[in-house]
Design a protein around this motif. Structure first.
Motif, PDB file in Angstrom:
ATOM      1  N   LYS A  12     -50.663 -44.376 -18.787  1.00  0.00           N
ATOM      2  CA  LYS A  12     -49.618 -44.944 -17.932  1.00  0.00           C
ATOM      3  C   LYS A  12     -49.367 -44.062 -16.714  1.00  0.00           C
ATOM      4  CE  LYS A  12     -44.767 -46.375 -17.913  1.00  0.00           C
ATOM      5  NZ  LYS A  12     -43.524 -46.555 -18.707  1.00  0.00           N
ATOM      6  N   PHE A  13     -49.422 -42.741 -16.897  1.00  0.00           N
ATOM      7  CA  PHE A  13     -49.176 -41.821 -15.786  1.00  0.00           C
ATOM      8  C   PHE A  13     -50.473 -41.135 -15.356  1.00  0.00           C
ATOM      9  CE2 PHE A  13     -45.108 -42.085 -18.017  1.00  0.00           C
ATOM     10  CZ  PHE A  13     -44.260 -42.418 -16.968  1.00  0.00           C
ATOM     11  N   ASN A  14     -51.564 -41.884 -15.364  1.00  0.00           N
ATOM     12  CA  ASN A  14     -52.847 -41.317 -14.968  1.00  0.00           C
ATOM     13  C   ASN A  14     -52.788 -40.815 -13.525  1.00  0.00           C
ATOM     14  OD1 ASN A  14     -55.501 -40.595 -15.391  1.00  0.00           O
ATOM     15  ND2 ASN A  14     -56.305 -42.568 -14.704  1.00  0.00           N
ATOM     16  N   LYS A  15     -53.174 -39.560 -13.303  1.00  0.00           N
ATOM     17  CA  LYS A  15     -53.161 -38.899 -11.994  1.00  0.00           C
ATOM     18  C   LYS A  15     -51.737 -38.741 -11.428  1.00  0.00           C
ATOM     19  CE  LYS A  15     -57.688 -39.119 -12.075  1.00  0.00           C
ATOM     20  NZ  LYS A  15     -58.514 -37.931 -12.381  1.00  0.00           N
ATOM     21  N   ASP A  16     -50.736 -38.859 -12.290  1.00  0.00           N
ATOM     22  CA  ASP A  16     -49.344 -38.737 -11.823  1.00  0.00           C
ATOM     23  C   ASP A  16     -48.627 -37.717 -12.703  1.00  0.00           C
ATOM     24  OD1 ASP A  16     -46.841 -39.014 -10.757  1.00  0.00           O
ATOM     25  OD2 ASP A  16     -46.462 -41.019 -11.590  1.00  0.00           O
ATOM     26  N   LEU A  17     -48.882 -36.437 -12.466  1.00  0.00           N
ATOM     27  CA  LEU A  17     -48.289 -35.378 -13.279  1.00  0.00           C
ATOM     28  C   LEU A  17     -46.772 -35.355 -13.128  1.00  0.00           C
ATOM     29  CD1 LEU A  17     -48.502 -32.928 -15.127  1.00  0.00           C
ATOM     30  CD2 LEU A  17     -48.946 -31.514 -13.109  1.00  0.00           C
ATOM     31  N   LYS A  18     -46.291 -35.580 -11.922  1.00  0.00           N
ATOM     32  CA  LYS A  18     -44.847 -35.563 -11.686  1.00  0.00           C
ATOM     33  C   LYS A  18     -44.148 -36.638 -12.514  1.00  0.00           C
ATOM     34  CE  LYS A  18     -41.468 -35.486  -7.915  1.00  0.00           C
ATOM     35  NZ  LYS A  18     -41.286 -35.584  -6.433  1.00  0.00           N
ATOM     36  N   GLY A  19     -44.701 -37.831 -12.530  1.00  0.00           N
ATOM     37  CA  GLY A  19     -44.123 -38.903 -13.323  1.00  0.00           C
ATOM     38  C   GLY A  19     -44.199 -38.615 -14.815  1.00  0.00           C
ATOM     39  N   LEU A  20     -45.304 -37.987 -15.248  1.00  0.00           N
ATOM     40  CA  LEU A  20     -45.471 -37.634 -16.659  1.00  0.00           C
ATOM     41  C   LEU A  20     -44.422 -36.617 -17.088  1.00  0.00           C
ATOM     42  CD1 LEU A  20     -47.108 -37.840 -19.283  1.00  0.00           C
ATOM     43  CD2 LEU A  20     -48.654 -36.090 -18.370  1.00  0.00           C
ATOM     44  N   LEU A  21     -44.185 -35.605 -16.265  1.00  0.00           N
ATOM     45  CA  LEU A  21     -43.187 -34.580 -16.592  1.00  0.00           C
ATOM     46  C   LEU A  21     -41.787 -35.173 -16.637  1.00  0.00           C
ATOM     47  CD1 LEU A  21     -44.535 -31.561 -14.498  1.00  0.00           C
ATOM     48  CD2 LEU A  21     -44.757 -31.951 -16.955  1.00  0.00           C
ATOM     49  N   LYS A  22     -41.487 -36.121 -15.746  1.00  0.00           N
ATOM     50  CA  LYS A  22     -40.185 -36.800 -15.792  1.00  0.00           C
ATOM     51  C   LYS A  22     -40.033 -37.582 -17.093  1.00  0.00           C
ATOM     52  CE  LYS A  22     -39.153 -37.348 -10.859  1.00  0.00           C
ATOM     53  NZ  LYS A  22     -38.930 -38.328  -9.762  1.00  0.00           N
ATOM     54  N   ALA A  23     -41.121 -38.195 -17.548  1.00  0.00           N
ATOM     55  CA  ALA A  23     -41.085 -38.943 -18.803  1.00  0.00           C
ATOM     56  C   ALA A  23     -40.834 -38.008 -19.982  1.00  0.00           C
ATOM     57  CB  ALA A  23     -42.387 -39.714 -18.996  1.00  0.00           C
ATOM     58  N   VAL A  24     -41.448 -36.815 -19.953  1.00  0.00           N
ATOM     59  CA  VAL A  24     -41.192 -35.819 -21.002  1.00  0.00           C
ATOM     60  C   VAL A  24     -39.732 -35.397 -20.979  1.00  0.00           C
ATOM     61  CG1 VAL A  24     -41.743 -33.503 -21.820  1.00  0.00           C
ATOM     62  CG2 VAL A  24     -43.572 -34.996 -21.014  1.00  0.00           C
ATOM     63  N   GLU A  25     -39.199 -35.155 -19.782  1.00  0.00           N
ATOM     64  CA  GLU A  25     -37.808 -34.732 -19.644  1.00  0.00           C
ATOM     65  C   GLU A  25     -36.856 -35.803 -20.171  1.00  0.00           C
ATOM     66  OE1 GLU A  25     -35.238 -31.870 -19.143  1.00  0.00           O
ATOM     67  OE2 GLU A  25     -37.321 -31.596 -18.508  1.00  0.00           O
ATOM     68  N   ALA A  26     -37.241 -37.059 -20.074  1.00  0.00           N
ATOM     69  CA  ALA A  26     -36.383 -38.163 -20.502  1.00  0.00           C
ATOM     70  C   ALA A  26     -36.447 -38.438 -22.001  1.00  0.00           C
ATOM     71  CB  ALA A  26     -36.757 -39.430 -19.729  1.00  0.00           C
ATOM     72  N   LEU A  27     -37.350 -37.778 -22.736  1.00  0.00           N
ATOM     73  CA  LEU A  27     -37.464 -38.011 -24.173  1.00  0.00           C
ATOM     74  C   LEU A  27     -36.153 -37.661 -24.875  1.00  0.00           C
ATOM     75  CD1 LEU A  27     -41.030 -36.587 -24.984  1.00  0.00           C
ATOM     76  CD2 LEU A  27     -40.370 -38.979 -24.702  1.00  0.00           C
ATOM     77  N   GLN A  28     -35.718 -38.491 -25.808  1.00  0.00           N
ATOM     78  CA  GLN A  28     -34.483 -38.281 -26.558  1.00  0.00           C
ATOM     79  C   GLN A  28     -34.772 -38.338 -28.049  1.00  0.00           C
ATOM     80  OE1 GLN A  28     -31.510 -37.502 -25.266  1.00  0.00           O
ATOM     81  NE2 GLN A  28     -32.408 -37.541 -23.192  1.00  0.00           N
ATOM     82  N   PRO A  29     -33.988 -37.588 -28.866  1.00  0.00           N
ATOM     83  CA  PRO A  29     -34.162 -37.684 -30.327  1.00  0.00           C
ATOM     84  C   PRO A  29     -33.934 -39.113 -30.805  1.00  0.00           C
ATOM     85  CG  PRO A  29     -32.730 -35.842 -29.744  1.00  0.00           C
ATOM     86  CD  PRO A  29     -32.933 -36.638 -28.490  1.00  0.00           C
ATOM     87  N   ILE A  30     -34.631 -39.478 -31.854  1.00  0.00           N
ATOM     88  CA  ILE A  30     -34.556 -40.861 -32.329  1.00  0.00           C
ATOM     89  C   ILE A  30     -33.708 -40.979 -33.589  1.00  0.00           C
ATOM     90  CG2 ILE A  30     -36.530 -40.970 -33.902  1.00  0.00           C
ATOM     91  CD1 ILE A  30     -37.425 -43.454 -32.284  1.00  0.00           C
ATOM     92  N   GLY A  31     -33.464 -39.828 -34.279  1.00  0.00           N
ATOM     93  CA  GLY A  31     -32.635 -39.820 -35.478  1.00  0.00           C
ATOM     94  C   GLY A  31     -33.365 -40.321 -36.706  1.00  0.00           C
ATOM     95  N   GLY A  32     -32.647 -40.338 -37.829  1.00  0.00           N
ATOM     96  CA  GLY A  32     -33.244 -40.815 -39.069  1.00  0.00           C
ATOM     97  C   GLY A  32     -34.060 -39.753 -39.780  1.00  0.00           C
TER      98      GLY A  32
END
Length: 806
Positions: A414-434
Motif C-alpha cells: 500500500k505504501f510502496n516507495k512511500d516511506l513517509k506514509g508508511l511511518l505515519k501509518a506505524v505512528e497511527a497504530l493503536q492497541p486492539i485489546g483482548g
C-alpha cells in the motif's frame, strides 16, 4: 529525569507569580543538569586521554626514587597491594639503570623497614620481581618515624644530591599517629621532593600538608591509577627533572575533585561499665558507648589538576550518525555504531533491505501487553523501517495489529516507495485489546494480509512472502497448527520476542534460525539481525537452483509413529526452501521399512503447496528397516527419466534414519554415488555412526542429530550442504539418462543415447524397424545355437522372420 511539582493556591493574584517561579526553578534545574552532564562527559574524555598519555610517557634522568609504603592496619592488605601495583607500574616507565633512575623501598607501620636499597637492583625485571615479594606487615601508622629515618640515614644506597635528584613518594592514607607534617617539612628543606599518593579513604589535609609545593602537582590518588601515574610524570617533566612528555602532547590544567569517606562516631547509648574496684567490690557506672561508622556522604576536596594530554584520534569526531569513537592508541580508533550502521567503519548507513520480499509486520496490541510494551514494539518497528527501508528498496511492506481480534492496517504494497506514509501509518497504530490470540492472528494474515480482497492467499506471488511477528506475551490460543497453515501456503514466519517466549516462537517459525529473542527492554540492537533473517528468505535454500531431490524417510518401528510425524514435518519445512516447478526444483519422497514405497515421484507435483499436502499424507509403516532396499529402490525406480528425473540437472538423496537397518546399505550407497548422485545421511539419536558414515561416504555428507526434537535446529545446515552440492558442474551422463541399457555419449555441451534394440532420445521405446547395422536383438531361440553352422543359423533366422511376418 527532572521532576515537576504543581503548586495550587486559592489566591488568584499569586498564580502567575507562582507559575513563573516554578518555571524559573525548573529551567535552572535543567540547566544545572545539562552542565553536570557536560562536566561528566568532559571528565570521561579527560580520563581516556590521561590513560592513553600515561601509557606513552617515559622518564629518563639521573634520579633516586625512594618509595615510602604505608603497611599499617589502617591501610589494610588490599590497599597495600594496590600501592605495590602503583609503584611497579610507575617503575616500569622509568629508565632503570645504575647511572639513570634507581629505586628503593621502605615499608612502615609501627617502625620503618628497609625492603631494598637504591643500589640493590639495576634492571626493571629484577626490580619488579622483588617489589612483588614485599609482604604486608601491619602495625600503627607511624609516618613521622619513616620520614625521620630518611632524615637520619639519608637515601639508603643513594647518590649525592648534587648529581641525582632525590625524590620520595609517600603512599599512605594520611592518618599518621605522630607529627608527620613537621618531619616532612624538614625533609623538604633538605632538598628532597616529596610526593603524597593517597590510599583507600585518605585524610587529604595531612597529605596536602606533607607534599611539596605546588600541592596540586604533588598529591595524587592511587585509586585513580592512570591519572596518578600521568600526574607524577607531568610534574617531573614540568620541573625539568626529566622529559616524559611524548611528542605532540601538552600539559593541560583543569578543575578536578578528590573524594574521601569520613568516619564519624555514633552514640549507641549508656551502659554499665567497670571503672576499677574498691576492696573486693567492682566500681561501675553508666558509660556512653560509641561506634565508628562511615558517613554516607563523601567529603569533596576541590583542586586543580595538571595532566599531560595527547592528541586523540577521536578529537576530529570521525564517527557519523551518532557513532561513538573509541581510541585505540595515539593514531588508531574504532567506531561503535548505532543499530543500522554497523557495516561501515565510520557508521555510514550500511543496512538496506535490498532483498525483494513481500513483508507484513504483525504487532501485538493485546490487553495483556502494557501500553508501555506496545509503544516499545511500535518504536522498534518505526526505527527498523527508518533504518532499512530506502526509496529504492524492492521490498513491499504491510502492517497488522492483533489481540482479541486481528486488523490489517495496511496491506502489503500500500505504501510502496512511500516511506513517509508508511511511518505515519506505524505512528497511527493503536492497541486492539483482548487476549493474545497469536494463532488466530497468523491464520488471519495468511488469508488476508497479502491480497487486497478477503480471499485465501493461494495465488502464486512473484516475491517470497514473510510475516514478522512482534510479540511480548504468551499466546492464549494454540499456535502450532495456525503457523503450519501459514507455512503450508509458502509464507515464511520470523518471530521476535523476549527470551521467555523462545519455545513458543520456535514452534511458530518452525525453525529456530528464524527466531530472535532479547533480554533487555531496549532491543533496537536487534535491527541488523532482523534485517539479515528477512533477507535470508530471499536467498533461502536453493531458490532458482535446478535440482532433483529425493527424501528417504525411515518409517520402521525403530523410529516409531510419533517420531515419523516429526520426520515428515522436517521434509515439509525443507521443501519450502526450494523453488518447486518443472524447470527448477523437483522433489520426490520415499518411505521405507523392510520394503520401500514411493509416496510421490519427481514429476508428480509442480508446486510447493501440492508437495506440502502430499508429504503430510505419507504413512507410517512399522517393521524392520532396510536402508539398502530403499537406496536400490531410489536408484532403479525413482531417479529415472521415466519417473521425472531430468538430464543435465544435479541430483541429491537425503536419508533420514535412526541408524538401524543400515548394514545392507553400503554397496547400494556407493552405486548411487558412482552414478553421480550426491548422498546425504541424517542420523538421529544413538546412531551407529561408523555404519552411517560408510553410507554417506564422507563427514561432509553426514549430520548427527541428538534427538528428534533437535532435528529442526539442523534444517539450515542441511540446506547449506545441499545448495553447495547441487551448484557444482553437471555431468550430463551421470546418472545415465539412457534407458534399457543404452549408452550415454557426450557430444560437446550435450549428450546422445546409443540404443540397442530401442529408440527415442532416451532409448525408451522398443524399436520395430529392421536394423541394417546388425544391432537388432537376435531371436531367443537362436542364442543357444551359436556353435551351429552358418547355414543352420540362416535357415532358422528365415523361419523366424516368416513367423514374425505372419
Amino acid at each position: 529525569m527532572p521532576q515537576t511539582f504543581l503548586l495550587y493556591t486559592e489566591c488568584p493574584n499569586m498564580r502567575p507569580l507562582i507559575h513563573l517561579s516554578l518555571f524559573s526553578a525548573l529551567l535552572l534545574l535543567q540547566v544545572q543538569q545539562v552542565t553536570s552532564v557536560q562536566e561528566i562527559q568532559t571528565s570521561h574524555e579527560n580520563i581516556l586521554k590521561i590513560n592513553s598519555a600515561g601509557e606513552m610517557m617515559q622518564c629518563s634522568a639521573a634520579m633516586d626514587i625512594l618509595f615510602l609504603m604505608d603497611g599499617s592496619y589502617s591501610v589494610g592488605k588490599g590497599s597495600f597491594e594496590r600501592s605495590k601495583h602503583y609503584a611497579i607500574k610507575l617503575s616500569q616507565a622509568l629508565d632503570i639503570a645504575p647511572d639513570k633512575v634507581r629505586v628503593g623501598l621502605i615499608q612502615f607501620g609501627s617502625v620503618p623497614r628497609l625492603e631494598f636499597a637504591l643500589d640493590s637492583y639495576t634492571t626493571k625485571k629484577e626490580l619488579k620481581k622483588h617489589m612483588k615479594k614485599v609482604s604486608y606487615r601491619g602495625g600503627s601508622t607511624q609516618t613521622s618515624l619513616a620520614l625521620k629515618y630518611i632524615l637520619r640515614k639519608g637515601f639508603p644506597g643513594g647518590r649525592n644530591s648534587s648529581t641525582a635528584a632525590q625524590i620520595a613518594i609517600l603512599l599512605s592514607d594520611g592518618k599518621s599517629q605522630g607529627n608527620a607534617v613537621q618531619a616532612a617539612a624538614q625533609l623538604k628543606e633538605a632538598g628532597v621532593v616529596l610526593f603524597a599518593v593517597g590510599l583507600r579513604y585518605p585524610r587529604w589535609e595531612e597529605l596536602h600538608a606533607m607534599a611539596s609545593e605546588p600541592i596540586e602537582s604533588h598529591v595524587f590518588f592511587a585509586e585513580h591509577f592512570y591519572d596518578a601515574v600521568n600526574g607524577l610524570y607531568t610534574t617531573l617533566s614540568t620541573f625539568s627533572v626529566c622529559n616524559a612528555t611524548p611528542t605532540g602532547c601538552h600539559v593541560e590544567v583543569f578543575p578536578c575533585e578528590r573524594k574521601t569517606l569520613e568516619t564519624v562516631k555514633e552514640l549507641l547509648g549508656n551502659f554499665m561499665c567497670w571503672k576499677g574496684a574498691k576492696g573486693y567490690s567492682p566500681n561501675t557506672s553508666l558509660c556512653p558507648h560509641y561506634r565508628q561508622v562511615y558517613n554516607k556522604v563523601y567529603k569533596r576536596h576541590q583542586t586543580v589538576c595538571h595532566r599531560t594530554i595527547c592528541p586523540d584520534p577521536c578529537d576530529s569526531q570521525p564517527c557519523l550518525n551518532g557513532g561513538t569513537c573509541v581510541s585505540e592508541g595515539p593514531e588508531d580508533y574504532r567506531c561503535v555504531c548505532p543499530p543500522g550502521y554497523g557495516g561501515d567503519p565510520h557508521c555510514a548507513p550500511a543496512l538496506s533491505l535490498d532483498c525483494a520480499v513481500d513483508l507484513l509486520f504483525l504487532v501485538e496490541g493485546s490487553a495483556t501487553l502494557t501500553l508501555e510494551g506496545f509503544l516499545r514494539l511500535k518504536f522498534f518497528l518505526k526505527r527498523f523501517l527508518q533504518t532499512v527501508i530506502g526509496s529504492d528498496s524492492p521490498s513491499k511492506v504491510g502492517l497488522a495489529v492483533f489481540g482479541g481480534e486481528t486488523r490489517v492496517e495496511a496491506h502489503v504494497g500500500k505504501f510502496n516507495k512511500d516511506l513517509k506514509g508508511l511511518l505515519k501509518a506505524v505512528e497511527a497504530l493503536q492497541p486492539i485489546g483482548g487476549e493474545t490470540l497469536t494463532g488466530q492472528a497468523l491464520r488471519y494474515v495468511t488469508r488476508h494480509g497479502f491480497v487486497s480482497a478477503p480471499v485465501f492467499a493461494d495465488v502464486p506471488d512473484d516475491l517470497p512472502r514473510v510475516v514478522v511477528l512482534l510479540t511480548a506475551t504468551p499466546s492464549a490460543d494454540e499456535v502450532v497448527e495456525p503457523s503450519r497453515y501459514a507455512r503450508d501456503r509458502e509464507i515464511f514466519l520470523v518471530g521476535m520476542g523476549p527470551d521467555f517466549l523462545k519455545g513458543q516462537l520456535n514452534n511458530i517459525t518452525g525453525n529456530p534460525q528464524r527466531t530472535i529473542t532479547y533480554s533487555s527492554p531496549e532491543f533496537s540492537a536487534k535491527i541488523p539481525e532482523l534485517k539479515a533473517k528477512i533477507c535470508s528468505v530471499d536467498t533461502q535454500g536453493c531458490l532458482g537452483q535446478a535440482v532433483d531431490l529425493v527424501f528417504a524417510l525411515d518409517a520402521s518401528a525403530g523410529v516409531g509413529s510419533e517420531n515419523f510425524v516429526t520426520l515428515r514435518d522436517f521434509v515439509r519445512s525443507l521443501t519450502v526452501q526450494f523453488d518447486i516447478n518443472r524447470d527448477v526444483a523437483q522433489v520426490a519422497l520415499v518411505t521405507y521399512s523392510r520394503r520401500a514405497t514411493t509416496v510421490f515421484n519427481l514429476d508428480t507435483h509442480d508446486s510447493g503447496s501440492a508437495i506440502l499436502k502430499a508429504a503430510a499424507d505419507a504413512n507410517y509403516m512399522g517393521g524392520v528397516a532396510s536402508t539398502g532396499t530403499a537406496l536400490l529402490h531410489i536408484h532403479s525406480s525413482v531417479l529415472t527419466v521415466a519417473k521425472g528425473a531430468r538430464p543435465g540437472v544435479n541430483k541429491a538423496v537425503v536419508v533420514v534414519t535412526d541408524g538401524s537397518g543400515g548394514d545392507d546399505a553400503v554397496v547400494p550407497a556407493q552405486k548411487i554415488r558412482d552414478n553421480g548422485v550426491s548422498l546425504f545421511v541424517i542420523g538421529i539419536g544413538d546412531v551407529q555412526r561408523e555404519r552411517l558414515l560408510q553410507i554417506a561416504g564422507s563427514e561432509e555428507h553426514m549430520i548427527s542429530v541428538p534427538s528428534y526434537e533437535d532435528l529442526k535446529y539442523f534444517e539450515d545446515v542441511l540446506v547449506q550442504m545441499l545448495c553447495s552440492e547441487v551448484k557444482k558442474p553437471v555431468n550430463l551422463c551421470k546418472p545415465n539418462p539412457c534407458m534399457n541399457d543404452g549408452t550415454c555419449i557426450l557430444t560437446g555441451g550435450s549428450f546422445r543415447c546409443q540404443c540397442q534394440g530401442f529408440e527415442g532420445p532416451h532409448c525408451e521405446t522398443r524399436s520395430r524397424r529392421p536394423s541394417s547395422r546388425g544391432d537388432r536383438p537376435r531371436p531367443a531361440g537362436l542364442r543357444s545355437r551359436q556353435k551351429k553352422s552358418h547355414q543352420e543359423l540362416l535357415h532358422h533366422y528365415k523361419l523366424h522372420r516368416r513367423r514374425h511376418t505372419a
